[in-house]
Motif scaffolding. Structure first.
Motif, mmCIF file in Angstrom:
data_model
loop_
_atom_site.group_PDB
_atom_site.id
_atom_site.type_symbol
_atom_site.label_atom_id
_atom_site.label_comp_id
_atom_site.label_asym_id
_atom_site.label_seq_id
_atom_site.Cartn_x
_atom_site.Cartn_y
_atom_site.Cartn_z
ATOM 1 N N ASP A 1 5.540 6.785 6.729
ATOM 2 C CA ASP A 1 4.899 6.991 5.442
ATOM 3 C C ASP A 1 5.954 7.004 4.336
ATOM 4 O O ASP A 1 7.162 7.073 4.599
ATOM 5 N N ASN B 1 0.830 5.665 5.671
ATOM 6 C CA ASN B 1 0.726 4.386 6.366
ATOM 7 C C ASN B 1 -0.531 4.388 7.242
ATOM 8 O O ASN B 1 -0.721 5.295 8.063
ATOM 9 N N GLN B 2 -1.366 3.378 7.055
ATOM 10 C CA GLN B 2 -2.615 3.286 7.825
ATOM 11 C C GLN B 2 -2.445 2.540 9.149
ATOM 12 O O GLN B 2 -3.414 2.367 9.897
ATOM 13 N N SER C 1 -0.628 -4.271 0.291
ATOM 14 C CA SER C 1 -0.248 -3.044 0.992
ATOM 15 C C SER C 1 -0.731 -1.791 0.278
ATOM 16 O O SER C 1 -0.852 -0.728 0.886
ATOM 17 N N GLY C 2 -0.959 -1.882 -1.039
ATOM 18 C CA GLY C 2 -1.353 -0.702 -1.802
ATOM 19 C C GLY C 2 -0.198 0.228 -2.110
ATOM 20 O O GLY C 2 -0.408 1.386 -2.483
ATOM 21 N N ARG D 1 4.339 10.632 -5.576
ATOM 22 C CA ARG D 1 3.268 10.048 -4.787
ATOM 23 C C ARG D 1 3.602 10.095 -3.294
ATOM 24 O O ARG D 1 4.717 9.741 -2.891
ATOM 25 N N LEU E 1 2.312 8.333 0.083
ATOM 26 C CA LEU E 1 1.531 7.195 0.549
ATOM 27 C C LEU E 1 1.547 7.173 2.066
ATOM 28 O O LEU E 1 2.605 6.999 2.689
ATOM 29 N N THR F 1 -1.084 -1.317 5.387
ATOM 30 C CA THR F 1 -1.572 -0.788 4.112
ATOM 31 C C THR F 1 -1.270 0.706 4.020
ATOM 32 O O THR F 1 -1.049 1.380 5.039
ATOM 33 N N PHE F 2 -1.295 1.211 2.765
ATOM 34 C CA PHE F 2 -1.000 2.618 2.509
ATOM 35 C C PHE F 2 -2.132 3.250 1.707
ATOM 36 O O PHE F 2 -2.760 2.585 0.883
ATOM 37 N N ARG F 3 -2.353 4.537 1.963
ATOM 38 C CA ARG F 3 -3.374 5.303 1.259
ATOM 39 C C ARG F 3 -2.704 6.436 0.497
ATOM 40 O O ARG F 3 -1.873 7.157 1.042
ATOM 41 N N ASP F 4 -3.068 6.590 -0.768
ATOM 42 C CA ASP F 4 -2.505 7.647 -1.598
ATOM 43 C C ASP F 4 -3.091 8.994 -1.172
ATOM 44 O O ASP F 4 -4.290 9.237 -1.334
ATOM 45 N N ALA F 5 -2.243 9.844 -0.611
ATOM 46 C CA ALA F 5 -2.681 11.158 -0.134
ATOM 47 C C ALA F 5 -2.064 12.283 -0.955
ATOM 48 O O ALA F 5 -2.021 13.437 -0.509
#
Length: 482
Positions: free
Chosen positions: A59, A73-74, A36-37, A69, A71, A78-82
């Motif tokens: 998110d 939700n894509q 998931s990251g 942090r 993160l 999975t998650f992306r660090d924004a």
């Protein structure tokens, strides 16, 4: 689950990663952290959940000692660090956070509480102590410099700005911030903010209707105890405990101080109802953290659960000598008599409530979708305690899964009024309550012996409404706006 680091003397021997578990049903969970990251390895403190970018999925915002942090939700698990692009990486010691729409523009803003100002070298080399009950313990927080909270306004383009001063949310004295509850306590259609502070008066920020705030806690009865004392606020929650359709507040405090119940008296005022609610004696000795109102037995009123655990390992020596609570303690369950008076039923709540741990975090949700609410406690230096509610669904129930589409925040701080058998109940959707925790966002009602809810009114966050009639009970009903 948010985790921290393990120290041996002045050395970091383990930087544990946060963990994400997928619910597979039947109280079975799969660790999906890696794929998931979501496994940030910062010194984690808490988490808040919300649809930050209005794309229809949830998110994560993780508070840390050190940079927080965000993160995103894509939508595929999975998650992306924004964090960097969003500008929300507060580098201080952040404890709790909450998302809410401060100015009613349809996107989620973010409030983050901060505790004390202390650099890593200061923490590692700390040798200051104080005398507590004839025991030498670590010093704090009194005598340490506090850290001001921060308010991030969502620009709507994936970035946030520090709008703390502009919104009127600057700490008046750099207090030791813990839990923030975003709630429309005065029912005027905008979201207010209640902040539990350790060893200082609590903040009650009334929304002025334009996204700016005024702290009214010093005069509306919610900033201090009924005797005018500042307490050591830890966790907090809001809910209608007496069935009068306004939102009351509860705040947990340090050991040898009560858990304080502020009853909403209407007109924007609160009264300290701790003694009259029956909470004074039973909550005096424990050091309490997470707290939540929930209807555990589906009898149409909100009961109360409290997470307990000390911060001083030396408390075990005190316990052996004079009795009381040690470092590990039992959590507590209180039953509501329907009028806002509570009786402790911990001893009769089953073997799970006989577990002793130093519990801080507390999250509530129907983990097995059987119609009653289960509990998860996060413990210090131990595995979490997961409690299955067994038999709470003997009475009738209804759960609403509110699913507004992406594009505009309609979910957080939505209110739901449900009438069954001539009795009306109130719920409000929130994130970041209890202590550094996040509950199931679905709205759960106990219906007692009623098989039907005559009327369900959903007031979405933008003020629009949806009304359902003659809704059959004992089911999870997905609801979207008209």
């Amino acid at each position: 689950m948010v985790t921290a680091w393990k120290l041996s003397g002045r050395e970091v021997v383990l930087r544990a990663k946060n963990a994400l578990y997928r619910n597979d049903g039947g109280f079975r969970f799969t660790d999906v952290t890696k794929e998931s990251g979501a496994g940030d390895d910062g010194w984690g403190c808490g988490v808040a959940v919300g649809d930050v970018d209005n794309d229809g999925d949830l998110d994560l915002y993780v508070t840390n000692y050190g940079p927080n942090r965000l993160l995103l939700n894509q939508g595929d698990g999975t998650f992306r660090d924004a964090t960097g692009r969003s500008g929300t990486g507060d580098p201080r010691w952040s404890t709790c956070a909450t998302f809410f729409d401060a100015e009613g523009d349809g996107d989620l803003d973010l409030y983050v509480t901060n505790y004390v100002s202390a650099g890593w070298d200061e923490i590692i080399a700390a040798e200051r102590t104080l005398l507590w009950k004839d025991q030498l313990v670590m010093v704090g927080p009194v005598g340490l410099p506090g850290a001001r909270d921060i308010f991030y306004r969502n620009r709507g383009d994936g970035t946030f700005e520090d709008a703390t001063a502009a919104a009127g949310l600057e700490d008046i004295g750099a207090f030791f911030g813990y839990t923030a509850v975003a709630t429309d306590y005065d029912d005027d259609g905008d979201v207010d903010l209640y902040v539990a502070n350790d060893s200082n008066p609590n903040f009650c920020y009334r929304n002025n209707g334009d996204g700016t705030f005024t702290d009214v806690g010093s005069w509306n009865g919610s900033g201090m105890s009924g005797t005018g004392d500042a307490q050591a606020g830890m966790g907090a929650d809001a809910g209608d405990v007496d069935g009068d359709l306004d939102l009351d507040l509860v705040v947990t405090n340090f050991a040898e101080d009560v858990v304080t119940l502020y009853r909403n008296a209407g007109g924007g005022f609160f009264e300290d109802a701790t003694a009259s609610s029956g909470l004074s004696v039973a909550t005096f000795k424990p050091l309490s953290w997470g707290v939540a109102f929930f209807d555990f037995d589906n009898d149409e009123d909100l009961d109360l659960v409290i997470a307990n655990g000390h911060i001083y390992p030396q408390a075990d020596e005190i316990r052996e000598r004079i009795g009381g609570y040690g470092f590990n303690a039992q959590n507590q369950l209180f039953e509501n008599d329907g009028r806002g008076r509570f009786s402790e039923i911990t001893a009769d709540a089953g073997p799970a409530f006989r577990v002793e741990a130093s519990s801080h975090g507390l999250a509530i949700g129907d983990l097995d979708n059987d119609g009653d609410l289960d509990l998860v406690f996060v413990n210090v230096d131990a595995a979490p305690t997961v409690m299955e509610n067994v038999g709470g669904n003997a009475r009738s129930w209804l759960t609403l899964d509110l699913r507004p589409p992406g594009g505009r925040n309609l979910l957080l701080n939505a209110k739901v009024l449900l009438t069954a058998g001539g009795r009306t109940q109130l719920r409000e959707v929130r994130t970041g309550n209890s202590f550094a925790s996040h509950h199931d966002l679905r709205v759960h009602f106990g219906l007692g012996e009623n098989d039907t809810a005559e009327r369900v009114e959903i007031r979405w966050a933008d003020g629009t409404k949806k009304v359902l009639t003659n809704v059959k009970a004992r089911r999870i009903l997905r609801v979207t706006p008209d």
